[in-house]
Design a protein around this motif. Structure first.
Motif, short mmCIF file in Angstrom:
data_model
loop_
_atom_site.label_atom_id
_atom_site.label_comp_id
_atom_site.label_asym_id
_atom_site.label_seq_id
_atom_site.Cartn_x
_atom_site.Cartn_y
_atom_site.Cartn_z
N ASP A 162 -2.55 10.91 -8.33
CA ASP A 162 -3.37 10.99 -7.12
C ASP A 162 -3.48 12.44 -6.66
O ASP A 162 -2.51 13.01 -6.14
N PRO A 163 -4.65 13.06 -6.82
CA PRO A 163 -4.79 14.47 -6.42
C PRO A 163 -4.44 14.71 -4.95
O PRO A 163 -3.97 15.78 -4.58
N SER A 164 -4.65 13.68 -4.11
CA SER A 164 -4.41 13.90 -2.67
C SER A 164 -2.91 13.97 -2.36
O SER A 164 -2.53 14.42 -1.28
N SER A 165 -2.07 13.55 -3.31
CA SER A 165 -0.63 13.70 -3.10
C SER A 165 -0.19 15.14 -3.38
O SER A 165 0.89 15.54 -2.97
N ILE A 166 -1.00 15.85 -4.12
CA ILE A 166 -0.62 17.20 -4.53
C ILE A 166 -1.02 18.20 -3.46
O ILE A 166 -2.18 18.27 -3.06
N GLY A 167 -0.04 18.94 -3.00
CA GLY A 167 -0.31 19.94 -1.98
C GLY A 167 -0.47 19.37 -0.58
O GLY A 167 -0.90 20.05 0.33
N LYS A 168 -0.15 18.09 -0.39
CA LYS A 168 -0.34 17.45 0.93
C LYS A 168 0.67 17.99 1.94
O LYS A 168 0.29 18.35 3.05
N LYS A 200 -6.14 -0.32 -0.84
CA LYS A 200 -6.83 0.65 -1.68
C LYS A 200 -8.34 0.42 -1.55
O LYS A 200 -9.11 1.36 -1.51
N HIS A 201 -8.72 -0.85 -1.47
CA HIS A 201 -10.12 -1.18 -1.21
C HIS A 201 -10.18 -2.62 -0.73
O HIS A 201 -9.25 -3.39 -0.96
N SER A 242 -18.61 4.93 -8.86
CA SER A 242 -17.87 5.63 -7.80
C SER A 242 -16.36 5.55 -8.02
O SER A 242 -15.60 6.08 -7.22
N TYR A 243 -15.93 4.88 -9.09
CA TYR A 243 -14.48 4.75 -9.30
C TYR A 243 -14.18 4.97 -10.77
O TYR A 243 -14.43 4.08 -11.59
N TYR A 301 0.83 -1.21 0.00
CA TYR A 301 0.00 0.00 0.00
C TYR A 301 0.86 1.26 0.00
O TYR A 301 0.64 2.19 -0.77
N SER A 351 -7.32 0.41 6.60
CA SER A 351 -6.46 1.58 6.43
C SER A 351 -5.18 1.28 5.65
O SER A 351 -4.38 2.17 5.43
N ILE A 404 -9.47 -2.31 -9.75
CA ILE A 404 -9.09 -1.28 -8.78
C ILE A 404 -7.59 -1.35 -8.48
O ILE A 404 -6.91 -0.33 -8.40
N ARG A 459 -3.95 5.26 -9.18
CA ARG A 459 -2.76 4.98 -8.36
C ARG A 459 -2.92 3.55 -7.86
O ARG A 459 -3.84 3.28 -7.08
#
Lengths: 161, 577
Positions: free
Chosen positions: B304-310, B126-127, B182-183, B89, B123, B147, B152
């Motif tokens: 992965d948008p969540s990696s950007i600006g984290k 990915k799923h 949803s994906y 992960y 946690s 998935i 990512r």
């Protein structure tokens, strides 16, 4: 800053714990969380109130979007929106005059939904702030029980949700 | 024709093109094993511990680029697999892990070998799915592979109750495609962001490309090379990204970060434009965030948008597959002229001349760095190298220049000791014709030693390069620097005779104690093509990994060799560990 985040997600077992787990694992704050099925029984709508700076809220939205079960995430605070919360309040009416209590109820347009010998059960829907204000009109010693649903909300225009 | 759930599962795996599965049987998966055995079409590797199964599948996935697959039983089978799942992960490795679960009738009753697999792994996947209905088994397998491999990538767990594996239903055709509302992993690259990036790139006077694991996982190596060469920009790569751009190329500044080269880290600090390609600004890269890249505008390319600006604020964010974004950038940059950067290259050459990877040699002891250099020479730089976690991992990354992607296999994110040996096993199965070396230490190797038995059973030849310094070296190094040389529990006493141990498992072993014997031993080991050889190499117990950015320091505050005075790290700095 306080944000209301609306999440449309697959109505699957475990979906709620994925969201709740995400918040605890990443140290995001949850002020309230409500969830129920929608008119489409395969989808649930969850409304989360969180407090954080712009960077944190951005991460919350991005991380929620990353969850496979999540269909759509909207930060309601970024749009024209309506928010509501429901309060059920049980109070001790001994030594409160009927006039006082009627005024408090009238001022906030609350409802009496159940009465016993020395208690009233009141119902009030509104913004969280209104509910806080209503609660503040009672002496804490008179409040026997408080049950709040947490906030739910919708965008006002047609495009968003 | 009616099939039971176990047969449907095996059919589904075949339909997904699974050739090799790593696993360990147990009560909840007996039907699955029965079906697997009868089908005879998927090679099953019986490991000796479930963690080894997942690391094996992980190594296989990293080398082949395919989805790795592991099969474990309920309860302890699943909990043993968790470290492997979390490892995959953190490094975004596509895996499908199948675990057995107790029958749905007894779920929640604390049944024998019952754990909440979906809850435990939530946690670090990915799923995940819990399958209690045979009718959704095949579509769930389809979803899991989809998935795991798209967007990512990451590990996906399918937990299947035993009754589902027993139940029967009519055979149905396996779905060709799956659509999940949803994906939606496909993202269109935004043209406006490309043009903003191009503007920054063209005007940059001190540019630097910072490439990470996304360039390897995203199969973007050839686009990255074209992009870097077209611009004539310097490039540095993360521990996870090594090999996407050839390390021996003159534009390569080597690895950056905590144990990166002087030129790479100084260039990060002085750059006016950083192009981050499939990298996530992890704390081992950035060091102290307050001191990170003070002069640079940053372009960040990531799926992965969540990696950007984290962790670091970004000037131009480009969300998309690294490969697609680089192609778009190349297209947009064709025929355009970038700023003159000769002065920048001159500055970089000055930093390079410090030769920050130089180390002193001593007669009578084997320097661990020299072992890696000898390994590079003997294998012609062509081996797949897996590693465990610690000093040896850093030395392997520093002294074995990788010129191709998917040759350097290590647990960068989670830092899992014990990863190296089972990963080497998976790597060798993915690419049987290539030499595989597992660089390890006497601490790490003992965490997954039992897989020597698996390697014997399936004749999987790997060369184990054990840098044996008698210490948990990285722990010892930190204790030397930051804990006033109080070496709490970092000395490895009562070590086994690794040569005898290896022989006990049916492999060969060579102990190396003199520098002069090093190269002949390596040559001898690699000559034994079909054998696993355990090279127990006694190395300098006092050697430290340099360069080093101490906790709390910035890129420009590197320590270059042991003669540099270690500045005291304050409490705030130690918290950054």
């Amino acid at each position: 800053m306080r944000h209301i985040i609306s999440v449309l997600l697959e109505n699957e077992s475990g979906a709620l714990s994925r969201v709740a787990g995400l918040f605890s694992a990443r140290g995001f704050n949850i002020e309230s969380l409500t969830v129920a099925a929608t008119h489409d029984s395969t989808l649930s709508k969850m409304t989360i109130v969180s407090i954080g700076d712009d960077g944190i809220i951005e991460q919350i939205v991005k991380q929620l979007n990353k969850l496979i079960d999540v269909v759509e995430v909207t930060d309601l605070t970024a749009h024209e929106h309506i928010e509501r919360e429901l309060l059920l309040l049980k109070i001790d009416v001994n030594s409160i005059t009927q006039a006082d209590i009627d005024k408090q109820i009238d001022d906030f347009s609350a409802k009496i939904i159940d009465v016993s010998e020395d208690t009233y059960l009141l119902e009030l829907a509104g913004k969280s702030q209104k509910i806080n204000d209503f609660l503040a009109t009672f002496k804490t010693t008179k409040i026997l029980e408080v049950a709040r649903t947490g906030v739910t909300g919708v965008c006002q225009n047609r495009e968003n949700n | 024709m009616k099939l039971n759930g176990a047969q449907i599962l095996i059919q589904s795996l075949k339909n997904e093109g699974v050739e090799c599965i790593f696993g360990y049987p147990g009560g909840a998966v007996l039907h699955i094993y029965d079906a697997l055995d009868l089908s005879q079409e998927i090679k099953h590797i019986l490991v000796r511990h479930e963690q080894g199964a997942v690391h094996g599948a992980d190594g296989y996935a990293r080398v082949s680029g395919k989805v790795g697959t592991a099969l474990v039983t309920s309860g302890p089978g699943l909990t043993n697999a968790v470290t492997g799942i979390a490892t995959a992960y953190m490094d975004s490795i596509p895996l499908v892990v199948i675990s057995g679960q107790v029958s749905s009738a007894v779920i929640g009753n604390d049944a024998f070998q019952e754990v909440d697999a979906v809850g435990i792994t939530r946690s670090c996947v990915k799923h995940n799915f819990l399958v209690t209905d045979i009718n959704i088994l095949a579509s769930t397998v389809k979803k899991a592979f989809h998935i795991a491999a798209t967007g990512r990538p990451g590990p996906v767990l399918i937990d299947i109750t035993k009754d589902v594996t027993i139940a029967q239903t009519a055979e149905k055709s396996y779905p060709d495609t799956i659509n999940m509302r949803s994906y939606q992993p496909e993202v269109a690259v935004e043209a406006a962001q490309i043009s903003k990036a191009v503007d920054l790139i063209m005007s940059a006077e001190r540019p630097l490309i910072y490439s990470g694991g996304g360039s390897v996982i995203g199969n973007a190596s050839s686009e990255l090379r074209e992009f870097t060469r077209l611009l004539n920009f310097p490039i540095t790569q993360t521990l996870m990204g090594l090999g996407a751009y050839p390390a021996t190329d003159p534009q390569s500044l080597g690895m950056l970060g905590m144990h990166g080269t002087y030129e790479a880290n100084m260039a990060m600090h002085e750059a006016d434009c950083i192009i981050a390609v499939g990298a996530r600004f992890d704390d081992r890269i950035t060091g102290n965030l307050d001191k990170f890249c003070p002069f640079a505008k940053i372009i960040h390319i990531d799926i992965d948008p969540s990696s950007i600006g984290k962790t670091v604020s970004i000037d131009v964010a480009i969300v998309g597959q690294v490969r697609a974004v680089l192609s778009d950038l190349l297209q947009a940059l064709k025929g355009k002229k970038t700023a003159e950067i000769a002065n920048w290259w001159a500055q970089i050459d000055k930093w390079r001349s410090k030769d920050s990877l130089a180390y002193s040699t001593k007669t009578g002891v084997i320097k661990p760095q020299s072992v890696i250099q000898a390994l590079y020479q003997v294998t012609g730089g062509e081996a797949i190298v897996t590693s465990d976690v610690g000093q040896h991992q850093m030395w392997a990354a520093q002294y074995y220049p990788f010129d191709e992607p998917r040759r350097w296999i290590n647990s960068g994110g989670l830092g899992t000791m014990g990863f190296g040996l089972p990963a080497a096993m998976g790597a060798k199965l993915a690419e049987p014709s290539r030499d595989v070396a597992c660089v390890t230490g006497e601490g790490s190797i003992q965490m997954m030693l039992q897989e020597l038995s698996t390697m014997r059973q399936y004749s999987i030849p790997v060369k184990i390069i054990n840098l044996n310094n008698g210490y948990l070296g990285m722990v010892r190094q930190w204790q030397e620097f930051f804990y006033n040389k109080r070496y709490a529990m970092s000395y490895m006493d009562a070590l086994p005779d690794f040569v005898k141990l290896s022989e006990g498992y049916g492999h060969s072993g060579i102990k190396v104690e003199k520098s002069a014997d090093l190269k002949p031993a390596l040559i001898e080991a690699f000559k034994q093509k079909d054998k696993t050889v355990f090279l127990d190499i006694i190395t300098d117990p006092t050697e430290n990994v340099f360069p080093m950015i101490a906790a709390g320091a910035g890129h420009h505050e590197m320590l270059l060799a042991s003669k540099d005075k270690m500045q005291s790290t304050d409490d705030e700095g130690l918290n950054l560990v």
